[in-house]
Design a protein around this motif. Sequence first.
Motif, mmCIF file in Angstrom:
data_model
loop_
_atom_site.group_PDB
_atom_site.id
_atom_site.type_symbol
_atom_site.label_atom_id
_atom_site.label_comp_id
_atom_site.label_asym_id
_atom_site.label_seq_id
_atom_site.Cartn_x
_atom_site.Cartn_y
_atom_site.Cartn_z
ATOM 1 N N LEU A 74 78.279 32.252 28.465
ATOM 2 C CA LEU A 74 77.525 31.225 28.122
ATOM 3 C C LEU A 74 77.979 30.044 27.788
ATOM 4 C CD1 LEU A 74 74.324 33.111 26.482
ATOM 5 C CD2 LEU A 74 75.306 32.780 29.107
ATOM 6 N N CYS A 75 79.318 29.881 27.629
ATOM 7 C CA CYS A 75 79.219 28.087 26.798
ATOM 8 C C CYS A 75 78.906 26.910 27.826
ATOM 9 C CB CYS A 75 80.803 28.432 26.277
ATOM 10 S SG CYS A 75 81.116 29.901 25.249
ATOM 11 N N GLU A 76 79.896 27.125 29.307
ATOM 12 C CA GLU A 76 79.997 26.148 30.185
ATOM 13 C C GLU A 76 78.073 25.584 30.275
ATOM 14 O OE1 GLU A 76 81.988 23.464 32.489
ATOM 15 O OE2 GLU A 76 82.489 24.993 30.694
ATOM 16 N N ASP A 77 77.140 26.591 30.052
ATOM 17 C CA ASP A 77 75.849 26.595 30.647
ATOM 18 C C ASP A 77 74.983 26.292 29.701
ATOM 19 O OD1 ASP A 77 76.151 27.433 32.513
ATOM 20 O OD2 ASP A 77 75.078 29.085 33.226
ATOM 21 N N LEU A 78 75.501 26.456 27.799
ATOM 22 C CA LEU A 78 75.099 25.185 26.818
ATOM 23 C C LEU A 78 75.493 24.336 26.160
ATOM 24 C CD1 LEU A 78 73.158 25.525 24.360
ATOM 25 C CD2 LEU A 78 75.294 26.677 23.538
ATOM 26 N N CYS A 79 77.404 24.521 26.597
ATOM 27 C CA CYS A 79 77.632 22.935 26.219
ATOM 28 C C CYS A 79 78.256 21.869 26.986
ATOM 29 C CB CYS A 79 78.876 23.616 25.625
ATOM 30 S SG CYS A 79 78.696 24.388 24.582
ATOM 31 N N VAL A 80 77.921 22.216 28.456
ATOM 32 C CA VAL A 80 78.750 21.001 29.660
ATOM 33 C C VAL A 80 77.486 21.042 30.463
ATOM 34 C CG1 VAL A 80 79.711 21.034 31.463
ATOM 35 C CG2 VAL A 80 81.053 22.358 29.425
ATOM 36 N N ALA A 81 77.049 22.133 31.227
ATOM 37 C CA ALA A 81 75.762 21.825 32.100
ATOM 38 C C ALA A 81 74.386 21.664 31.768
ATOM 39 C CB ALA A 81 75.650 23.248 33.422
ATOM 40 N N GLN A 82 74.394 21.929 30.584
ATOM 41 C CA GLN A 82 72.714 22.155 29.978
ATOM 42 C C GLN A 82 71.905 23.297 30.363
ATOM 43 O OE1 GLN A 82 72.315 19.823 27.385
ATOM 44 N NE2 GLN A 82 74.708 20.008 27.509
ATOM 45 N N LYS A 83 72.224 23.817 31.420
ATOM 46 C CA LYS A 83 71.156 24.611 31.766
ATOM 47 C C LYS A 83 71.120 26.329 30.840
ATOM 48 C CE LYS A 83 73.583 24.962 36.495
ATOM 49 N NZ LYS A 83 74.632 25.544 36.849
ATOM 50 N N LEU A 84 71.326 25.658 29.529
ATOM 51 C CA LEU A 84 70.652 26.564 28.482
ATOM 52 C C LEU A 84 70.368 25.515 27.273
ATOM 53 C CD1 LEU A 84 73.036 29.752 26.608
ATOM 54 C CD2 LEU A 84 71.476 28.132 25.493
#
Length: 412
Positions: A74-84
């Motif tokens: 979930l790190c990519e969605d939280l920290c980069v893609a802003q999907k979380l």
Amino acid sequence: MRGIPGLKRLRLKIWRRCTLVLLLLWAACWMVVSALLFLLHRSVFSERCTDEKSHRILARLCLDYSSGALTGDLCEDLCVAQKLVYKHCLYYDRGKKVIQADWRGQPIILKSKKEIFSSYQHLSMLEEVETQDIPETELLLMVALEVKNVLGLELSNNTMGPLWTRKKGPRWKAQVASMWSLLQQEEYIYFSLLQDFSKHVLRIIGSCGHFYAVEYLTAGHAWHKTLFPLENVVGPSLAGHRSRVRAIIDIALSFLDMVQHFDNDFSHRLHLCDIKPENFAIRHDLTVVAIDVDMAFFEPKMRDILEQNCTGDEDCNFFDCFSKCNLKIRKCGAQRANNNLQVICDKIFRRWFSPNLRGPLVSLPLQLQLQKAVQECAEPGHMDAAGHQRTLKSLSELYHLLRVTQRELQGA
């Protein structure tokens, strides 16, 4: 004689002034004590569940991710893609953080026992050797030892799947370090091990470093009239009294299913030592879900906790789990004296099936039978052979009466 009224007036003035001085002195002392208490406990006030603090914690998490210290699906969605996306803080106490977030349009809960990744015990092996050189069998052994240490369970390699899904490749060191931080959180281990075997625990969605995400469900609350917000589960159609009663009967049956499941379907009985509405939630199909298992223990761990020195039975109480004190050896018995069903009857069912909740939807004789069965079930007993038979009888009787109630409501 003339001087006496004057003397009385003088005494009255002195009394009033003394009273005023004492009141002022009391107020000053109160303000000083309050100020000292605030200074002594300011850390308590600073640990409030605020958006600002939550944003700082998640920013630190993403900083550790960008530096390569941790990772997760979930790190990519939280920290980069802003999907979380962060919504708000639900709970914060002594480092334990519970956050509501939105992940790709789906509400989820982010949880961690500690707020900072570096607060978790470091795996010294990561510094001693190249991580890629650590055999997977050795890592599995470490996982098994940690599970035994935390839960008191012996696990074989083929049951380790939910806890060890990492594969060698990029960020391998960060994967192992992140896994190790998650394994130091009892709740994560419980949910991971049980989610494929039980519908009564939260589903894990993913993780980022030491934070893991679970499905979002609305918890119950003691002040709620029905203990659980039924309108959030099934919808506005439950506004009617009949619909609420039907839902409560279905949920009560699910509680009984959960009790039977936790008692019989694992290699060891699972004891719930903190039973209250706030630690459970209801899915849309009215399944009861344990959402906080910080105080849940399998039999081996439960025995270790209960077997303590004592001078009386009150020393053998561990929240909702208790045993009896053997005064000859001054030691608590390792076997729990009550059980999950008894506590659920006492803390949940009594609220639902008390005399003041009687209504015309169910026949009075059946209501009285159900009320009596709940009262008998809630009475504490002994977990000897007779006590075990009594528990089985209570479980069977409650199942029967609740199903009969279901049929009456369907025909109403």
